[in-house]
Design an enzyme around this catalytic site. Structure first.
Site, mmCIF file in Angstrom:
data_model
loop_
_atom_site.group_PDB
_atom_site.id
_atom_site.type_symbol
_atom_site.label_atom_id
_atom_site.label_comp_id
_atom_site.label_asym_id
_atom_site.label_seq_id
_atom_site.Cartn_x
_atom_site.Cartn_y
_atom_site.Cartn_z
ATOM 1 N N LYS A 211 13.274 2.864 8.962
ATOM 2 C CA LYS A 211 13.176 1.610 8.211
ATOM 3 C C LYS A 211 11.749 1.530 7.668
ATOM 4 C CE LYS A 211 11.657 -2.365 8.528
ATOM 5 N NZ LYS A 211 11.306 -2.523 7.102
ATOM 6 N N GLU A 292 1.755 1.282 17.800
ATOM 7 C CA GLU A 292 0.343 1.350 17.395
ATOM 8 C C GLU A 292 0.065 0.147 16.507
ATOM 9 O OE1 GLU A 292 -1.656 3.355 18.905
ATOM 10 O OE2 GLU A 292 0.160 3.918 19.956
ATOM 11 N N CYS A 326 -6.415 0.659 9.544
ATOM 12 C CA CYS A 326 -6.541 0.089 10.888
ATOM 13 C C CYS A 326 -7.890 0.445 11.482
ATOM 14 C CB CYS A 326 -5.407 0.595 11.776
ATOM 15 S SG CYS A 326 -5.260 2.373 11.733
ATOM 16 N N GLU A 422 -7.961 -9.896 12.884
ATOM 17 C CA GLU A 422 -7.818 -8.811 11.915
ATOM 18 C C GLU A 422 -7.529 -9.399 10.538
ATOM 19 O OE1 GLU A 422 -4.382 -6.070 11.939
ATOM 20 O OE2 GLU A 422 -5.821 -4.433 11.722
HETATM 21 P P1 NDP Z 1 3.629 -5.135 9.714
HETATM 22 O O1 NDP Z 1 3.560 -5.356 11.168
HETATM 23 O O2 NDP Z 1 3.756 -6.298 8.821
HETATM 24 O O3 NDP Z 1 4.859 -4.167 9.352
HETATM 25 C C1 NDP Z 1 5.006 -2.887 9.941
HETATM 26 C C2 NDP Z 1 6.449 -2.472 9.852
HETATM 27 O O4 NDP Z 1 7.226 -3.326 10.689
HETATM 28 C C3 NDP Z 1 7.040 -2.592 8.457
HETATM 29 O O5 NDP Z 1 7.926 -1.526 8.226
HETATM 30 C C4 NDP Z 1 7.791 -3.900 8.549
HETATM 31 O O6 NDP Z 1 8.842 -4.013 7.631
HETATM 32 C C5 NDP Z 1 8.331 -3.821 9.959
HETATM 33 N N1 NDP Z 1 8.782 -5.078 10.538
HETATM 34 C C6 NDP Z 1 8.368 -6.326 10.283
HETATM 35 N N2 NDP Z 1 9.044 -7.213 11.064
HETATM 36 C C7 NDP Z 1 9.903 -6.495 11.820
HETATM 37 C C8 NDP Z 1 10.869 -6.828 12.802
HETATM 38 N N3 NDP Z 1 11.110 -8.076 13.169
HETATM 39 N N4 NDP Z 1 11.566 -5.822 13.375
HETATM 40 C C9 NDP Z 1 11.362 -4.543 13.016
HETATM 41 N N5 NDP Z 1 10.469 -4.171 12.076
HETATM 42 C C10 NDP Z 1 9.737 -5.132 11.492
HETATM 43 O O7 NDP Z 1 2.332 -4.245 9.324
HETATM 44 P P2 NDP Z 1 1.872 -3.732 7.916
HETATM 45 O O8 NDP Z 1 2.927 -2.878 7.319
HETATM 46 O O9 NDP Z 1 1.344 -4.862 7.113
HETATM 47 O O10 NDP Z 1 0.671 -2.750 8.314
HETATM 48 C C11 NDP Z 1 -0.624 -3.187 8.568
HETATM 49 C C12 NDP Z 1 -0.876 -3.281 10.061
HETATM 50 O O11 NDP Z 1 -0.684 -1.996 10.641
HETATM 51 C C13 NDP Z 1 -2.307 -3.662 10.411
HETATM 52 O O12 NDP Z 1 -2.276 -4.577 11.476
HETATM 53 C C14 NDP Z 1 -2.934 -2.342 10.857
HETATM 54 O O13 NDP Z 1 -4.028 -2.495 11.724
HETATM 55 C C15 NDP Z 1 -1.762 -1.687 11.515
HETATM 56 N N6 NDP Z 1 -1.935 -0.243 11.576
HETATM 57 C C16 NDP Z 1 -2.222 0.318 12.801
HETATM 58 C C17 NDP Z 1 -2.445 1.670 12.917
HETATM 59 C C18 NDP Z 1 -2.754 2.286 14.239
HETATM 60 O O14 NDP Z 1 -2.727 3.516 14.347
HETATM 61 N N7 NDP Z 1 -3.059 1.508 15.267
HETATM 62 C C19 NDP Z 1 -2.386 2.557 11.731
HETATM 63 C C20 NDP Z 1 -2.043 1.843 10.503
HETATM 64 C C21 NDP Z 1 -1.840 0.509 10.448
HETATM 65 P P3 NDP Z 1 8.711 -4.973 6.341
HETATM 66 O O15 NDP Z 1 7.666 -4.360 5.487
HETATM 67 O O16 NDP Z 1 10.059 -4.911 5.741
HETATM 68 O O17 NDP Z 1 8.338 -6.334 6.851
#
Ligand code: NDP
Length: 521
Positions: A211, A292, A326, A422
């Site tokens: 997804k 993560e 991140c 953040e």
């Molecule tokens: P989100 O948490 O908004 O989304 C991440 C994924 O989760 C997307 O595919 C999103 O889909 C999905 N999602 C959202 N809600 C649900 C749910 N209820 N159930 C299942 N899946 C869900 O993060 P972002 O995409 O905005 O990414 C940025 C974040 O990622 C920052 O906080 C960053 O720090 C973190 N990050 C961490 C890394 C690490 O290695 N620690 C590396 C890279 C980023 P949809 O888009 O459809 O909402």
């Protein structure tokens, strides 16, 4: 095409292109034109190898020009998400019986094709998520590295594992796959993280439902096509774009899901972790969650640091890809004795950063990813103006597109919101530390623990930071971003996640379980 099953030469990272070579720049321009020519294309769901167009679509827009539609991806319904999980469960029965060599061969082929089409992937990142050329190439290079590295790692794990011999028995330990996984990546490394998480799961013998992030679904569609092009059998990777809130909960709490590989925000990670703890009906396993999550990463600048190097490292870490990594530096914690000098130098450095259309080679910063991000970051800038002293930026950088100036806000209290939450955008808080003790205390004062960096010329301070600076990836006298696969295994502590160390030797273990077999002889 290289299809060697066993890679003989040691793994090395793909070099990231600077585009100073005119041939690379020309190829990139051609690739941008080619991807633009595909604007508006439709990308179907892929369930059990079947392409399914749905009426409902996810629009991928170009954040540099939000009126441009990069692609329209079909959006899975709840029933389709269930079908995808069922297809993955069926495919698991045969995929789990393939050898690591067979699975790795598919992935090596995919890596080779991605190398050949590198500029097209670069161009898609520029247009779908607003990466500069160099940032886009870094993302694609990392994706290729993940494919190469994890395929080699799968071969390593398939070899015999040393166990202590005992008289009268022959013993062995083998790693076997888990089952059906949910792969839920973010948009910010739309190619690398998405491809890395998916590859790690399938090369170890699992099948998945992918997804993608709704902001970068086209890139995920390209990757799924690539896997099918190299012959990955139907049902192994099922592609179900859809909003997290609509189908995400269903997928992560589905009783046939054996593991979840998530990268994204803390809020969503916590939510998924809770849901995965109580799937209904209850399966006969504990759903494994690898999550993560976010960061609030600091660069500490000690009194004895090389100030110019520190300013450069902070500027690049804070504003590369608009601060949407991140690992981005969102707090510079600076010793009081050099604080004013640091702030002045940083202001001058930041003034040189260009912001604009990501498809223009000379722009260092492009737009932030979407309107919601633009609004949320703008709100943080307003909060920051009240909490501290605006040094640079603070405004929208163009009328159209989600452009923000690189923003530096000094004199931020260590407990202020700008220091603790953040923001995920081009906003840097500068915090004054009384001395090194105080700097270390501030560096560890958030709920996160992802990356950190220390600039100092004092070995004793480095020793202390090795002990005390509580982050998963700690750097000395260099930027806090730019982890290379295999070189800097990546993952954070505390609310930054489960510390899975992507791109490291332990990572594939998260997608497998070990079986010990003992035979009397
Ligand atoms: P989100 O948490 O908004 O989304 C991440 C994924 O989760 C997307 O595919 C999103 O889909 C999905 N999602 C959202 N809600 C649900 C749910 N209820 N159930 C299942 N899946 C869900 O993060 P972002 O995409 O905005 O990414 C940025 C974040 O990622 C920052 O906080 C960053 O720090 C973190 N990050 C961490 C890394 C690490 O290695 N620690 C590396 C890279 C980023 P949809 O888009 O459809 O909402």
């Amino acid at each position: 095409m290289t299809t060697t099953l066993e890679r003989v030469a040691p793994f090395t990272n793909q070099a990231i292109k600077t585009f100073s070579d005119p041939a690379d720049a020309a190829a990139m321009k051609d690739a941008l034109a080619a991807v633009r020519a595909r604007f508006g294309e439709h990308y179907p769901l892929v369930i059990d190898g079947k392409k399914i167009e749905t009426e409902k679509k996810i629009r991928s827009i170009n954040p540099s020009h939000p009126d441009e539609i990069v692609g329209l991806t079909s959006s899975a319904s709840k029933d389709q998400a269930k079908e995808a999980i069922a297809a993955a469960a069926r495919a698991f029965e045969s995929w789990k019986r393939t050898t690591a060599q067979e699975r790795a061969a598919y992935i090596f082929k995919a890596a080779e094709l991605m190398r050949q089409r590198r500029f097209h992937y670069d161009a898609l990142l520029v247009l779908e998520v607003g990466k500069s050329w160099v940032e886009a190439d870094g993302d694609v290079a990392e994706a290729i590295d993940f494919l190469e590295y994890y395929a080699r790692e799968a071969l390593r794990y398939a070899q015999p594992h040393p166990i202590v011999p005992i008289d009268g028995e022959r013993n062995e330990l083998v790693y076997i796959p888990l089952g059906v996984g949910a792969i839920i990546p973010p948009w910010n490394f739309a190619c690398a993280i998405m491809a890395g998480m998916t590859t790690a799961a399938i090369v170890t013998g699992n099948t998945v439902v992918l997804k993608p992030s709704s902001d970068s679904a086209v890139m995920a569609a390209w990757f799924v096509d690539l896997l099918h092009e190299v012959g990955v059998p139907k049902g192994v990777v099922n592609f179900v774009p859809g909003s997290g809130s609509e189908i995400g909960d269903l997928i992560v709490s589905h009783p046939q899901i054996r593991f979840i590989s998530f990268t994204g925000s803390k809020e969503v990670g916590l939510h998924i972790n809770e849901l995965a703890a109580k799937p209904l009906p209850r399966p006969k396993w504990l759903t494994r969650v690898v999550a993560e999550m976010g960061g609030k990463d600091s660069i500490v600048v000690a009194a004895d640091a090389d100030l110019d190097a520190a300013v450069e490292g902070v500027a690049i870490s804070a504003f590369g890809f608009q601060g949407q990594k991140c690992s981005a530096c969102s707090r510079a914690i600076v010793d009081a004795s050099i604080y004013d000098q640091f702030v002045e130098k940083l202001k001058n450095r930041v003034a040189k950063i260009s912001v604009g259309d990501a498809s223009v080679q000379t722009n260092y910063m492009g737009p932030v990813v979407n309107e919601a991000a633009f609004k949320s970051i703008s709100e943080y800038i307003e909060i920051g103006k009240k909490e501290g002293r605006l040094i640079s930026g603070g405004k929208r950088a163009a009328d159209k597109g989600y452009f923000l100036e690189p923003t530096v806000i000094a004199d931020i209290d260590p407990q202020a919101r700008l220091s603790q939450e953040e923001i995920f955008g081009p906003v840097l808080a500068v915090i004054k530390a009384k001395d090194f003790d105080h700097a270390m205390e501030i560096a560890n004062n958030t709920e996160f623990g992802l990356t950190g960096s220390l600039y100092t010329s004092d070995e004793k301070k480095i020793e202390r930071a090795r002990e005390e600076f509580f982050v998963g990836n700690l750097y000395f006298n260099r930027k806090s971003t730019g982890a290379f696969v295999g070189v800097h295994p990546f993952g954070g502590f505390n609310m930054s996640g489960t510390d899975s160390k992507a791109g490291g030797r332990d990572y594939l273990l998260l997608f497998m379980q070990a079986k010990t077999m003992s035979r009397k002889v």
